[in-house]
Design an enzyme around this catalytic site. Structure first.
Site, mmCIF file in Angstrom:
data_model
loop_
_atom_site.group_PDB
_atom_site.id
_atom_site.type_symbol
_atom_site.label_atom_id
_atom_site.label_comp_id
_atom_site.label_asym_id
_atom_site.label_seq_id
_atom_site.Cartn_x
_atom_site.Cartn_y
_atom_site.Cartn_z
ATOM 1 N N SER A 79 0.814 -1.218 0.000
ATOM 2 C CA SER A 79 0.000 0.000 0.000
ATOM 3 C C SER A 79 0.848 1.269 0.000
ATOM 4 O O SER A 79 0.394 2.323 -0.468
ATOM 5 C CB SER A 79 -0.937 0.011 1.220
ATOM 6 O OG SER A 79 -0.189 -0.082 2.418
ATOM 7 N N ASP A 258 -0.152 7.635 10.348
ATOM 8 C CA ASP A 258 -0.466 6.468 11.169
ATOM 9 C C ASP A 258 0.791 5.731 11.613
ATOM 10 O O ASP A 258 0.721 4.641 12.164
ATOM 11 C CB ASP A 258 -1.399 5.512 10.418
ATOM 12 C CG ASP A 258 -0.768 4.962 9.136
ATOM 13 O OD1 ASP A 258 0.348 5.396 8.775
ATOM 14 O OD2 ASP A 258 -1.392 4.108 8.487
ATOM 15 N N HIS A 261 2.163 4.537 6.863
ATOM 16 C CA HIS A 261 1.981 5.036 5.507
ATOM 17 C C HIS A 261 2.482 6.482 5.435
ATOM 18 O O HIS A 261 1.925 7.355 6.100
ATOM 19 C CB HIS A 261 0.512 4.942 5.089
ATOM 20 C CG HIS A 261 0.004 3.529 5.087
ATOM 21 N ND1 HIS A 261 -0.581 2.955 6.192
ATOM 22 C CD2 HIS A 261 0.040 2.581 4.110
ATOM 23 C CE1 HIS A 261 -0.905 1.703 5.904
ATOM 24 N NE2 HIS A 261 -0.548 1.445 4.651
#
Length: 292
Positions: A79, A258, A261
Protein backbone atom coordinates in the site's frame (compact mmCIF):
# COMPACT_ATOMS: atom_id res chain seq x y z
CA UNK A 1 41.56 76.54 34.06
CA UNK A 2 45.22 75.53 34.19
CA UNK A 3 46.76 73.41 31.42
CA UNK A 4 47.26 70.53 33.87
CA UNK A 5 43.58 70.61 34.87
CA UNK A 6 42.42 70.64 31.23
CA UNK A 7 44.65 67.62 30.45
CA UNK A 8 43.33 65.74 33.46
CA UNK A 9 39.69 66.43 32.45
CA UNK A 10 40.37 65.42 28.85
CA UNK A 11 42.02 62.25 30.05
CA UNK A 12 38.96 61.36 32.14
CA UNK A 13 36.66 61.91 29.13
CA UNK A 14 38.76 59.83 26.77
CA UNK A 15 39.63 57.02 29.12
CA UNK A 16 36.35 55.05 28.57
CA UNK A 17 37.06 54.58 24.85
CA UNK A 18 39.80 51.95 25.25
CA UNK A 19 37.56 50.16 27.78
CA UNK A 20 34.65 50.22 25.30
CA UNK A 21 36.80 48.72 22.57
CA UNK A 22 38.07 46.09 24.96
CA UNK A 23 34.52 45.23 26.04
CA UNK A 24 33.40 44.87 22.39
CA UNK A 25 36.36 42.62 21.69
CA UNK A 26 35.56 40.43 24.70
CA UNK A 27 31.89 40.18 23.66
CA UNK A 28 32.86 39.09 20.14
CA UNK A 29 35.32 36.58 21.55
CA UNK A 30 32.64 35.16 23.86
CA UNK A 31 30.16 34.84 20.99
CA UNK A 32 32.76 33.05 18.89
CA UNK A 33 33.52 30.64 21.73
CA UNK A 34 29.80 29.94 22.33
CA UNK A 35 29.23 29.33 18.61
CA UNK A 36 32.16 26.92 18.54
CA UNK A 37 30.84 25.04 21.57
CA UNK A 38 27.34 24.76 20.02
CA UNK A 39 28.76 23.53 16.73
CA UNK A 40 30.96 20.99 18.49
CA UNK A 41 28.10 19.65 20.58
CA UNK A 42 25.46 19.68 17.82
CA UNK A 43 24.10 16.13 17.45
CA UNK A 44 25.97 14.55 14.56
CA UNK A 45 22.74 12.94 13.35
CA UNK A 46 21.23 16.37 12.71
CA UNK A 47 23.75 17.38 10.08
CA UNK A 48 23.18 14.79 7.32
CA UNK A 49 19.40 15.05 7.61
CA UNK A 50 19.32 18.41 5.94
CA UNK A 51 22.50 18.33 3.88
CA UNK A 52 22.09 15.24 1.78
CA UNK A 53 20.45 11.86 1.52
CA UNK A 54 21.51 9.29 4.09
CA UNK A 55 20.91 6.39 1.76
CA UNK A 56 23.49 3.68 2.25
CA UNK A 57 23.15 2.60 -1.35
CA UNK A 58 26.46 2.92 -3.17
CA UNK A 59 26.30 1.69 -6.75
CA UNK A 60 29.24 -0.52 -7.70
CA UNK A 61 30.83 0.06 -11.14
CA UNK A 62 28.86 -2.73 -12.83
CA UNK A 63 25.48 -1.26 -11.83
CA UNK A 64 26.17 2.44 -12.21
CA UNK A 65 24.15 4.36 -14.78
CA UNK A 66 21.22 2.06 -14.05
CA UNK A 67 18.82 4.44 -15.77
CA UNK A 68 20.79 4.60 -18.99
CA UNK A 69 18.68 3.34 -21.88
CA UNK A 70 15.70 2.49 -19.67
CA UNK A 71 12.24 3.42 -20.96
CA UNK A 72 10.01 1.64 -18.45
CA UNK A 73 10.34 1.00 -14.73
CA UNK A 74 7.93 -1.19 -12.75
CA UNK A 75 7.70 -0.72 -8.99
CA UNK A 76 6.26 -3.72 -7.14
CA UNK A 77 5.09 -3.03 -3.60
CA UNK A 78 2.33 -2.84 -1.02
CA UNK A 79 0.00 0.00 0.00
CA UNK A 80 2.94 2.36 0.50
CA UNK A 81 3.68 1.98 -3.20
CA UNK A 82 0.05 1.85 -4.30
CA UNK A 83 -0.74 5.14 -2.52
CA UNK A 84 2.52 6.51 -3.85
CA UNK A 85 0.81 7.19 -7.17
CA UNK A 86 -1.14 10.14 -5.76
CA UNK A 87 0.24 13.70 -5.79
CA UNK A 88 3.11 13.92 -3.34
CA UNK A 89 3.61 10.13 -3.25
CA UNK A 90 7.02 8.67 -3.94
CA UNK A 91 6.07 7.04 -7.26
CA UNK A 92 4.41 10.29 -8.36
CA UNK A 93 7.53 12.21 -7.33
CA UNK A 94 9.90 9.80 -9.06
CA UNK A 95 8.05 10.19 -12.34
CA UNK A 96 8.15 13.98 -12.17
CA UNK A 97 11.73 14.17 -10.98
CA UNK A 98 12.83 11.97 -13.88
CA UNK A 99 10.74 14.00 -16.34
CA UNK A 100 12.44 17.17 -15.13
CA UNK A 101 16.00 15.84 -14.95
CA UNK A 102 15.90 13.72 -18.13
CA UNK A 103 13.25 15.37 -20.35
CA UNK A 104 14.53 13.65 -23.48
CA UNK A 105 14.42 10.10 -22.11
CA UNK A 106 10.65 9.70 -21.56
CA UNK A 107 10.96 7.11 -18.79
CA UNK A 108 7.61 5.55 -17.84
CA UNK A 109 7.01 4.34 -14.29
CA UNK A 110 4.38 1.62 -13.77
CA UNK A 111 2.92 1.40 -10.26
CA UNK A 112 2.41 -2.25 -9.31
CA UNK A 113 1.65 -1.70 -5.64
CA UNK A 114 -1.23 -3.55 -3.97
CA UNK A 115 -2.30 -2.79 -0.41
CA UNK A 116 -1.67 -5.49 2.17
CA UNK A 117 0.81 -7.41 0.03
CA UNK A 118 3.60 -9.41 1.60
CA UNK A 119 6.55 -11.02 -0.15
CA UNK A 120 4.46 -14.16 -0.74
CA UNK A 121 1.76 -12.13 -2.54
CA UNK A 122 4.22 -10.19 -4.66
CA UNK A 123 6.08 -13.31 -5.76
CA UNK A 124 2.78 -14.93 -6.80
CA UNK A 125 1.92 -12.05 -9.15
CA UNK A 126 5.44 -11.08 -10.18
CA UNK A 127 5.29 -12.64 -13.64
CA UNK A 128 2.05 -10.88 -14.57
CA UNK A 129 2.60 -7.53 -12.89
CA UNK A 130 6.33 -7.11 -13.48
CA UNK A 131 7.95 -9.36 -16.06
CA UNK A 132 5.05 -9.34 -18.54
CA UNK A 133 5.19 -5.52 -18.54
CA UNK A 134 8.63 -5.85 -20.19
CA UNK A 135 10.39 -3.13 -18.21
CA UNK A 136 14.07 -2.37 -18.37
CA UNK A 137 14.15 -2.06 -14.60
CA UNK A 138 12.03 -3.40 -11.74
CA UNK A 139 12.06 -2.10 -8.17
CA UNK A 140 10.76 -4.24 -5.31
CA UNK A 141 9.68 -2.62 -2.04
CA UNK A 142 8.54 -5.25 0.46
CA UNK A 143 8.77 -6.18 4.13
CA UNK A 144 6.44 -4.00 6.19
CA UNK A 145 3.46 -6.34 5.96
CA UNK A 146 5.59 -9.46 6.38
CA UNK A 147 6.51 -8.25 9.87
CA UNK A 148 3.46 -6.16 10.77
CA UNK A 149 1.07 -9.08 10.25
CA UNK A 150 3.04 -11.14 12.75
CA UNK A 151 2.30 -8.57 15.45
CA UNK A 152 -1.24 -7.62 14.54
CA UNK A 153 -4.28 -9.68 13.58
CA UNK A 154 -6.08 -7.10 11.46
CA UNK A 155 -9.42 -8.96 10.96
CA UNK A 156 -9.81 -9.37 14.72
CA UNK A 157 -8.05 -6.16 15.76
CA UNK A 158 -5.74 -8.01 18.14
CA UNK A 159 -2.11 -7.22 18.98
CA UNK A 160 0.46 -9.98 19.51
CA UNK A 161 3.37 -8.47 21.48
CA UNK A 162 5.60 -11.46 20.78
CA UNK A 163 5.06 -11.16 17.04
CA UNK A 164 3.92 -14.76 16.72
CA UNK A 165 0.67 -14.37 14.79
CA UNK A 166 0.52 -16.84 11.90
CA UNK A 167 -0.25 -14.20 9.25
CA UNK A 168 3.32 -12.91 9.32
CA UNK A 169 6.02 -14.15 6.97
CA UNK A 170 9.16 -15.57 8.57
CA UNK A 171 12.46 -14.08 7.46
CA UNK A 172 13.57 -17.32 5.79
CA UNK A 173 10.49 -17.38 3.56
CA UNK A 174 10.83 -13.64 2.95
CA UNK A 175 14.37 -14.25 1.72
CA UNK A 176 13.20 -17.12 -0.49
CA UNK A 177 10.39 -15.14 -2.14
CA UNK A 178 12.53 -12.10 -2.87
CA UNK A 179 15.28 -14.29 -4.29
CA UNK A 180 12.76 -15.97 -6.59
CA UNK A 181 11.61 -12.58 -7.88
CA UNK A 182 15.17 -11.39 -8.42
CA UNK A 183 16.15 -14.52 -10.32
CA UNK A 184 13.01 -14.40 -12.47
CA UNK A 185 13.70 -10.80 -13.42
CA UNK A 186 17.34 -11.48 -14.21
CA UNK A 187 16.37 -14.47 -16.35
CA UNK A 188 14.14 -12.13 -18.36
CA UNK A 189 16.99 -9.63 -18.78
CA UNK A 190 15.47 -7.11 -16.37
CA UNK A 191 17.66 -5.16 -13.94
CA UNK A 192 16.55 -5.21 -10.29
CA UNK A 193 16.61 -2.66 -7.49
CA UNK A 194 15.62 -3.78 -3.99
CA UNK A 195 14.06 -1.08 -1.84
CA UNK A 196 14.13 -1.84 1.87
CA UNK A 197 10.99 -1.54 4.02
CA UNK A 198 10.67 1.78 5.84
CA UNK A 199 9.25 1.55 9.39
CA UNK A 200 6.32 0.07 11.31
CA UNK A 201 5.28 2.92 13.55
CA UNK A 202 7.61 5.65 14.68
CA UNK A 203 8.73 3.89 17.83
CA UNK A 204 12.04 3.13 16.17
CA UNK A 205 13.15 0.79 18.93
CA UNK A 206 9.78 -0.95 19.30
CA UNK A 207 9.46 -4.74 18.80
CA UNK A 208 8.17 -4.46 15.23
CA UNK A 209 11.05 -2.27 14.10
CA UNK A 210 13.63 -4.36 15.95
CA UNK A 211 12.46 -7.43 14.05
CA UNK A 212 12.22 -5.47 10.80
CA UNK A 213 15.99 -4.96 10.93
CA UNK A 214 16.41 -8.67 10.22
CA UNK A 215 14.41 -8.27 7.02
CA UNK A 216 16.38 -5.21 5.95
CA UNK A 217 19.59 -7.17 6.49
CA UNK A 218 18.21 -10.14 4.54
CA UNK A 219 17.32 -7.92 1.59
CA UNK A 220 20.78 -6.37 1.64
CA UNK A 221 22.35 -9.84 1.55
CA UNK A 222 20.12 -10.92 -1.36
CA UNK A 223 21.26 -7.87 -3.33
CA UNK A 224 24.92 -8.69 -2.69
CA UNK A 225 24.46 -12.34 -3.60
CA UNK A 226 22.69 -11.50 -6.87
CA UNK A 227 24.59 -8.37 -7.93
CA UNK A 228 21.62 -6.05 -7.85
CA UNK A 229 21.23 -2.64 -6.27
CA UNK A 230 20.01 -2.29 -2.69
CA UNK A 231 18.66 1.07 -1.51
CA UNK A 232 18.10 1.43 2.22
CA UNK A 233 14.93 3.43 2.87
CA UNK A 234 14.80 2.34 6.49
CA UNK A 235 18.00 4.19 7.46
CA UNK A 236 16.92 7.72 6.50
CA UNK A 237 13.53 7.27 8.19
CA UNK A 238 15.26 6.19 11.40
CA UNK A 239 17.72 9.05 11.07
CA UNK A 240 15.15 11.78 10.61
CA UNK A 241 12.68 10.45 13.18
CA UNK A 242 15.41 9.82 15.73
CA UNK A 243 16.72 13.37 15.40
CA UNK A 244 13.22 14.84 15.61
CA UNK A 245 12.38 12.85 18.73
CA UNK A 246 15.55 14.03 20.48
CA UNK A 247 14.35 17.60 20.18
CA UNK A 248 10.54 17.26 20.18
CA UNK A 249 9.66 14.12 22.11
CA UNK A 250 8.05 10.90 20.94
CA UNK A 251 4.36 11.66 21.08
CA UNK A 252 3.76 12.78 17.49
CA UNK A 253 4.25 11.02 14.19
CA UNK A 254 6.55 12.93 11.87
CA UNK A 255 6.77 11.09 8.54
CA UNK A 256 3.55 9.07 8.55
CA UNK A 257 0.14 10.01 9.93
CA UNK A 258 -0.47 6.47 11.17
CA UNK A 259 3.21 5.71 11.70
CA UNK A 260 3.37 3.41 8.64
CA UNK A 261 1.98 5.04 5.51
CA UNK A 262 4.18 8.04 4.67
CA UNK A 263 2.94 11.57 4.44
CA UNK A 264 4.39 13.92 1.82
CA UNK A 265 7.54 14.47 3.88
CA UNK A 266 8.11 10.73 4.18
CA UNK A 267 7.44 10.16 0.51
CA UNK A 268 9.86 12.91 -0.43
CA UNK A 269 12.59 11.17 1.57
CA UNK A 270 11.82 7.93 -0.25
CA UNK A 271 11.92 9.53 -3.70
CA UNK A 272 15.08 11.52 -3.02
CA UNK A 273 16.87 8.50 -1.54
CA UNK A 274 15.90 6.26 -4.46
CA UNK A 275 17.12 8.76 -7.03
CA UNK A 276 20.39 9.25 -5.18
CA UNK A 277 20.78 5.47 -4.97
CA UNK A 278 20.24 5.24 -8.72
CA UNK A 279 23.11 7.65 -9.21
CA UNK A 280 21.19 10.86 -9.93
CA UNK A 281 23.38 13.71 -8.59
CA UNK A 282 21.93 15.46 -5.54
CA UNK A 283 22.54 18.85 -7.15
CA UNK A 284 20.13 17.92 -9.94
CA UNK A 285 17.18 17.25 -7.64
CA UNK A 286 17.66 18.92 -4.27
CA UNK A 287 16.11 22.20 -5.37
CA UNK A 288 13.55 20.81 -7.81
CA UNK A 289 9.93 21.80 -7.35
CA UNK A 290 7.42 19.53 -9.03
CA UNK A 291 3.79 20.30 -9.80
CA UNK A 292 0.73 18.28 -10.73
Amino acid sequence: MSPNAREAKLSRRESPRPKTRLRQFLIRLAIAVIAAVIAFNLPHSLIPVFKESVSQATPTPEIQNLLAGKRKIVIVGDSITEAGKYPGGYVWLLQRYLNAVYPDRKIEIVNAGIGGNKSTDMQARFQKDAIDQKPGLVMINVGVNDVWNAFFDFPNNQFYPEGNWRAGVQVAEYREKITQMVLAAKAAGIRVVLLSPTLIGESIDGPENRRLQQYVAAMREIALENQCLFIDLNAPFREVIGTYQKHAGKTLNLLAADGVHPNQSGYRIMAFTILRGLGVPAKDIENLEVKN
